[in-house]
Design a protein around this motif. Structure first.
Motif, PDB file in Angstrom:
ATOM      1  N   GLN A 176     -31.211  83.225   8.301  1.00  0.00           N
ATOM      2  CA  GLN A 176     -31.189  83.033   6.853  1.00  0.00           C
ATOM      3  C   GLN A 176     -30.164  83.977   6.226  1.00  0.00           C
ATOM      4  O   GLN A 176     -30.174  85.179   6.499  1.00  0.00           O
ATOM      5  CB  GLN A 176     -32.568  83.298   6.255  1.00  0.00           C
ATOM      6  CG  GLN A 176     -32.649  83.025   4.777  1.00  0.00           C
ATOM      7  CD  GLN A 176     -34.051  83.249   4.244  1.00  0.00           C
ATOM      8  OE1 GLN A 176     -34.792  84.091   4.738  1.00  0.00           O
ATOM      9  NE2 GLN A 176     -34.411  82.494   3.236  1.00  0.00           N
ATOM     10  N   GLU A 224     -30.707  78.549   7.468  1.00  0.00           N
ATOM     11  CA  GLU A 224     -30.467  78.243   6.063  1.00  0.00           C
ATOM     12  C   GLU A 224     -29.434  79.219   5.501  1.00  0.00           C
ATOM     13  O   GLU A 224     -29.495  80.419   5.755  1.00  0.00           O
ATOM     14  CB  GLU A 224     -31.765  78.370   5.269  1.00  0.00           C
ATOM     15  CG  GLU A 224     -31.612  78.039   3.807  1.00  0.00           C
ATOM     16  CD  GLU A 224     -32.914  78.157   3.046  1.00  0.00           C
ATOM     17  OE1 GLU A 224     -32.940  77.726   1.891  1.00  0.00           O
ATOM     18  OE2 GLU A 224     -33.906  78.686   3.590  1.00  0.00           O
ATOM     19  N   ALA A 226     -31.693  87.895   9.127  1.00  0.00           N
ATOM     20  CA  ALA A 226     -31.531  87.560   7.713  1.00  0.00           C
ATOM     21  C   ALA A 226     -30.649  88.581   7.006  1.00  0.00           C
ATOM     22  O   ALA A 226     -30.666  89.770   7.334  1.00  0.00           O
ATOM     23  CB  ALA A 226     -32.895  87.494   7.025  1.00  0.00           C
ATOM     24  N   THR A 256     -35.542  82.110  12.990  1.00  0.00           N
ATOM     25  CA  THR A 256     -35.011  81.889  11.653  1.00  0.00           C
ATOM     26  C   THR A 256     -33.684  82.621  11.487  1.00  0.00           C
ATOM     27  O   THR A 256     -33.589  83.816  11.770  1.00  0.00           O
ATOM     28  CB  THR A 256     -35.997  82.413  10.581  1.00  0.00           C
ATOM     29  OG1 THR A 256     -37.211  81.688  10.687  1.00  0.00           O
ATOM     30  CG2 THR A 256     -35.430  82.250   9.182  1.00  0.00           C
ATOM     31  N   THR A 303     -36.344  86.730  13.338  1.00  0.00           N
ATOM     32  CA  THR A 303     -35.571  86.428  12.143  1.00  0.00           C
ATOM     33  C   THR A 303     -34.322  87.280  12.118  1.00  0.00           C
ATOM     34  O   THR A 303     -34.375  88.491  12.370  1.00  0.00           O
ATOM     35  CB  THR A 303     -36.396  86.714  10.867  1.00  0.00           C
ATOM     36  OG1 THR A 303     -37.537  85.861  10.860  1.00  0.00           O
ATOM     37  CG2 THR A 303     -35.577  86.471   9.616  1.00  0.00           C
TER      38      THR A 303
END
Length: 197
Positions: A42, A65, A6, A40, A4
């Motif tokens: 984000q 996202e 983020a 991911t 991830t």
């Protein structure tokens, strides 16, 4: 295998985020040692000059996202960070940059992606082992020569674009002519202007 990135802001990045783009710790090329699953991205934003994010060699569903790449992040920082002029940034990225470069990702899902002032907003390239399959929802690509350039995609499943407005007026013309298959749309590689017969 799960990774991830983020809540990151980049100001002066040449290549923003790379997923399975480098040799492994043992020196194996990415295709042999850097497979990822369910990566991911984000809340990633900033100015990335060459590529905002590059990803390939993925198995299983990854997500992106709230990802934004725009020159305004670097151009508007306080003078202590010595920001370049916005016009200089735009000239360089419009000639050389790509927002997202995506290779062999399996069913990755992207939502709320915003890309601006690149030569190409999204480029789907031939993967190392397979072809891209994925979906984009509520994504915006503006002020690019090409919003979506598809060099290779999985012919069985392809890709989906939903609620994805994008325009690419050629610099200085304000006209989308040549940007895609219908006025106001550029979800196809830029085509040459029609020739007079």
């Amino acid at each position: 295998m799960l990774s991830t990135v983020a809540h990151v802001t980049m100001l002066n990045s040449y290549r923003g985020v790379g997923v399975s783009t480098m040799p492994s710790d043992r020196g194996d090329p990415a295709v042999q040692g850097q497979v990822h699953e369910s990566a991911t991205l984000q809340d990633v934003k900033g100015t990335a000059l060459r590529n905002g994010a590059t990803a390939g060699n993925g198995a299983d569903v990854g997500t992106g996202e709230d990802v934004t790449f725009a020159n305004s992040y670097w151009a508007k920082v306080p003078s202590a960070y010595r920001p370049p002029a916005r016009a200089a940034l735009d000239r360089w990225t419009r000639a050389n940059g790509t927002g997202l470069v995506l290779g062999d990702l399996e069913w990755d899902q992207f939502s709320k992606i915003a890309l601006s002032d690149y030569r190409a907003g999204i480029q789907v390239v031939k993967g190392q082992q397979a072809s891209f399959v994925g979906a984009f929802l509520q994504s915006t690509v503006v002020r690019t020569d090409v919003a979506l350039q598809v060099d290779d995609v999985d012919g069985r499943w392809g890709m989906a674009l939903a609620a994805a407005p994008s325009t690419c007026p050629r610099a200085g013309t304000g006209s989308p002519a040549g940007c895609g298959s219908r006025p106001g749309s550029n979800c196809a590689a830029r085509r040459p202007p029609p020739t007079a017969t």
